[in-house]
Write a protein that holds these residues in place. Structure first.
Motif, PDB file in Angstrom:
ATOM      1  N   SER B 246       0.828  -1.213   0.000  1.00  0.00           N
ATOM      2  CA  SER B 246       0.000   0.000   0.000  1.00  0.00           C
ATOM      3  C   SER B 246       0.859   1.258   0.000  1.00  0.00           C
ATOM      4  O   SER B 246       0.519   2.242  -0.665  1.00  0.00           O
ATOM      5  CB  SER B 246      -0.918   0.018   1.224  1.00  0.00           C
ATOM      6  N   VAL B 247       1.951   1.237   0.740  1.00  0.00           N
ATOM      7  CA  VAL B 247       2.849   2.387   0.717  1.00  0.00           C
ATOM      8  C   VAL B 247       3.429   2.545  -0.690  1.00  0.00           C
ATOM      9  O   VAL B 247       3.525   3.654  -1.222  1.00  0.00           O
ATOM     10  CB  VAL B 247       3.968   2.253   1.773  1.00  0.00           C
ATOM     11  N   GLY B 248       3.769   1.414  -1.305  1.00  0.00           N
ATOM     12  CA  GLY B 248       4.196   1.461  -2.706  1.00  0.00           C
ATOM     13  C   GLY B 248       3.116   2.089  -3.580  1.00  0.00           C
ATOM     14  O   GLY B 248       3.412   2.886  -4.469  1.00  0.00           O
ATOM     15  N   GLY B 249       1.866   1.760  -3.275  1.00  0.00           N
ATOM     16  CA  GLY B 249       0.745   2.314  -4.032  1.00  0.00           C
ATOM     17  C   GLY B 249       0.651   3.827  -3.904  1.00  0.00           C
ATOM     18  O   GLY B 249       0.215   4.513  -4.832  1.00  0.00           O
ATOM     19  N   MET B 250       1.060   4.361  -2.746  1.00  0.00           N
ATOM     20  CA  MET B 250       1.054   5.817  -2.554  1.00  0.00           C
ATOM     21  C   MET B 250       2.066   6.479  -3.486  1.00  0.00           C
ATOM     22  O   MET B 250       1.782   7.513  -4.105  1.00  0.00           O
ATOM     23  CB  MET B 250       1.426   6.164  -1.105  1.00  0.00           C
ATOM     24  N   ILE B 251       3.262   5.884  -3.567  1.00  0.00           N
ATOM     25  CA  ILE B 251       4.274   6.445  -4.466  1.00  0.00           C
ATOM     26  C   ILE B 251       3.756   6.360  -5.898  1.00  0.00           C
ATOM     27  O   ILE B 251       3.847   7.313  -6.678  1.00  0.00           O
ATOM     28  CB  ILE B 251       5.611   5.682  -4.314  1.00  0.00           C
ATOM     29  N   LEU B 252       3.169   5.232  -6.205  1.00  0.00           N
ATOM     30  CA  LEU B 252       2.643   5.001  -7.551  1.00  0.00           C
ATOM     31  C   LEU B 252       1.599   6.052  -7.930  1.00  0.00           C
ATOM     32  O   LEU B 252       1.666   6.666  -8.991  1.00  0.00           O
ATOM     33  CB  LEU B 252       2.049   3.595  -7.609  1.00  0.00           C
TER      34      LEU B 252
END
Ligand SMILES: Nc1ncnc2c1ncn2[C@@H]1O[C@H](COP(=O)(O)OP(=O)(O)OP(=O)(O)O)[C@@H](O)[C@H]1O
Ligand SMILES: [Mg+2]
Lengths: 254, 371
Positions: B246-252
């Motif tokens: 999910s944190v990766g999703g924020m960057i994405l």
């Protein structure tokens, strides 16, 4: 009625796998601190009985009382938490971890079940217990070796250390001496005889010397049934046992 | 090479880290030296490239989110033995969370970001409740199916997800003390988050919890017999991995400035899987190597071939064939090869530390009695 004078009571336990009736109405009463050996030919249902007691699968019928409590429906982990430890006939170790880490994990299910998120480096008491347990089973100095590099005998010893890590009230060992050298057998036999008397022991062993030397009472299983129960001397003298073992080996060859 | 401990050495009172189990000869001895070098490179990266406007988002930031999502997959695979194909879905759900709460409902990003992460993590928890009862290939299939279900939902639920058009614009803002509109600021913030996540994964692997996960990976039956409630641990691990994704999703989502079904498509799932395998499914940090390779291919392969997807496939196969442990495993592979050749050239002297026979019964028993 559950009864607290017994560490374990199995009442008329049966287990059927598909069409195979692996155990048929086996009953077993084991008093606190008693040491029982279970013997019998291959396929007699010994391991199945262990698995039923440990809760690996639900029994087809019958009840199991552990430590004076009905445990028939308890999951495996709950039985372990109540003081039941067992080893597996074929070693089930954590292949990717070192011997020390294996025992470290074994300690985490019960004695050290708190502090889940604390770094393992900051748990010196637990590593000390690891060392004690490794010493106790004869694995001193083997801690840093990964499991795959241990000899077969050492892996069996590690199995035992992991079971002892639970500080069990009831210890069930499934052929702990399988594949041992004579020296390792002697060591194991001595270790078992020297267990504290408050540990109730249930031992499956094909090595008659160990099975009879360790036990107060011997249970003979054949073809899914308990066919005989008696003192080691009775069993040693029994014609029936001799017959079955001879018969068993003929069956096996067929 | 003997792995036996030397007599003089103290027996483990601290865990031997995987690195100390089999020491590499040639590669960097200490994982942290390597990590330090990679982070240093990542920090200098914006100054090392000719066109930062191009390199920072297309290679740098893309690598960060792709790598983070892939790292969550590798965490589950390496420490729990579960191969989850829903990681990109969790990242996407988190991204949709930001889109929905900020674009549709008008909440500030400072609120919608934590909400998004929470929703993505919660999705992981719910999926875990269903999926952890299954094992191996079934877990993979269930997570794949869940990913596809969400993809078709995202493509159709117009009032929630904006269907095919998705939700936009999701723009970075100036908060006064930091101006996230600046590419460099965004890049460094993302890098910081990724480094922290890596450290967190690594820390967790070395806690009681992490050891228990590894035990479950190797023998769930044994773990149950030791008193562990295996499925709870699995659920916790999948939930944690969903948080990382999910944190990766924020960057994405702030990299793309929007969220649409593409984010959670099968293609994205494959990208994550390829990054993980090319980087090395046994290495938390290695995935970022895989992610870089994929980002470079995406951006440059078109320049010299029209079949850039074929090229990706070929590279994938070559890595699988020649470096099954991925690019991160190449160091170890080379080490082993050198060691083998060296051993062949000069056979090792006979080991003087033969595995000893078990400790004589008496001494072990005495020790047992002392307890
Ligand atoms: N999980 C299972 N599924 C199907 N059949 C099983 C299963 N476990 C055991 N059996 C069958 O139950 C019977 C008893 O097996 P069990 O392993 O309990 O014997 P055992 O007395 O432990 O034998 P051994 O001395 O060879 O270990 C065998 O016929 C075996 O094939
Ligand atoms: Mg058996």
């Amino acid at each position: 009625m559950p009864d607290s004078t017994h560490a374990l009571r199995a009442l008329d336990v049966s287990k059927t796998f598909g069409g195979v009736r692996a155990i048929k109405g086996v009953s077993l009463d084991i008093a606190w601190g008693e040491r029982i050996s279970v013997i019998g030919t291959n396929g007699a249902g010994k391991s199945t009985l262990f698995n039923a007691i440990a809760g690996v699968f639900p029994v087809t019928s019958g009840t199991i009382e552990l430590f004076g409590e009905d445990a028939t429906r308890l999951p495996t982990a709950a039985r372990a938490k109540r003081g039941l430890a067992r080893t597996f006939q074929t070693s089930r170790l954590f292949e990717g971890l070192t011997s020390a880490e294996n025992v470290y994990v074994a300690l985490g299910g019960t004695e050290f079940s708190g502090h889940l998120l604390r770094s393992s480096r900051r748990t010196p008491e637990r590593w000390l217990r690891v060392e004690e347990l490794l010493d106790r089973v004869g694995l001193s100095g083997r801690g840093p070796m990964i499991v795959a590099d241990l000899s077969h005998g050492e892996q069996r010893q590690l199995e035992l250390a992991m079971a002892l890590a639970l500080q069990p009230k009831l210890l069930m060992l499934d052929e702990p001496a399988a594949g041992f050298s004579p020296a390792e057998r002697q060591h194991l036999s001595a270790l078992l005889r020297d267990l504290p008397r408050d540990i109730t022991l249930l031992l499956i062993e094909h090595d008659m010397d160990i099975a009879l030397a360790v036990a107060d009472r011997v249970v003979v299983m054949h073809d899914g049934e308990k066919i005989l129960e008696g003192s080691p001397a009775d069993i040693r003298a029994s014609e029936r046992v001799r017959e079955i073992y001879l018969g068993g080996s003929i069956d096996d060859a067929a | 090479m003997s792995t036996l401990p030397n007599k003089g050495e103290p027996i483990t009172t601290t865990p031997s880290s995987p690195a100390s189990k089999r020491r590499p000869i040639l590669w960097v001895r200490n994982r942290w030296v390597l990590v330090g070098l990679v982070v240093a490179f990542a920090v200098l990266f914006p100054w090392l490239v000719d066109r930062p406007r191009f390199w920072i988002p297309n290679i740098g930031i893309r690598t960060l989110w792709l790598g983070t999502i892939a790292m969550s997959l590798v965490f589950l695979n390496k420490y729990v033995g579960l191969l989850s194909l829903a990681q990109v879905t969790f990242a996407g759900i988190a991204a949709y969370g930001v889109g929905y709460f900020s674009v549709t409902l008008g909440l500030p990003y400072l609120l919608s970001i934590p909400i998004g992460i929470l929703i993505g993590t919660l999705a992981g928890f719910l999926v875990a409740l269903i999926a952890v009862r299954t094992k191996a290939i079934y877990f993979l299939m269930i997570t794949l199916a869940i990913g596809q279900v969400f993809f078709s939902y995202a493509s159709q639920a117009i009032e929630v997800t904006g269907a095919r058009r998705g939700l936009s614009p999701i723009l970075r803002e100036d908060y006064g003390f930091v101006d996230f509109r600046t590419l460099e600021v965004f890049y460094y913030a993302a890098l910081l988050a990724v480094v922290l996540l890596y450290l967190l994964c690594h820390y967790l692997a070395n806690t009681s919890f992490g050891f228990a996960l590894q035990g479950i990976r190797d023998s769930p039956d044994r773990m149950a017999a030791l008193g562990y409630r295996v499925n709870r641990y699995r659920v916790a691990a999948v939930t944690f991995a969903a948080f990382v994704a999910s944190v990766g999703g924020m960057i994405l989502v702030f990299d793309r400035s929007q969220v649409d079904p593409d984010v959670v498509s099968l293609g994205s799932t494959l990208d994550v899987l390829i990054a993980a395998v090319v980087g090395g499914v046994g290495s938390l940090g290695g995935v970022f190597l895989g992610a870089v390779v994929l980002a470079l291919l995406d951006n440059f392969a078109q320049d010299f071939t029209e079949r850039y997807q074929t090229l990706t496939g070929v590279i994938f196969i070559v890595v699988l064939l020649f470096a099954p442990a991925g690019l991160a495993g190449v160091g170890g592979q080379v080490t082993r090869a050198i060691r083998k050749r060296r051993d062949r050239a000069a056979p090792p002297p006979p080991e003087h530390q033969e595995p000893q026979a078990p400790v004589p019964a008496e001494s072990a028993i005495q020790k047992g009695n002392q307890q």
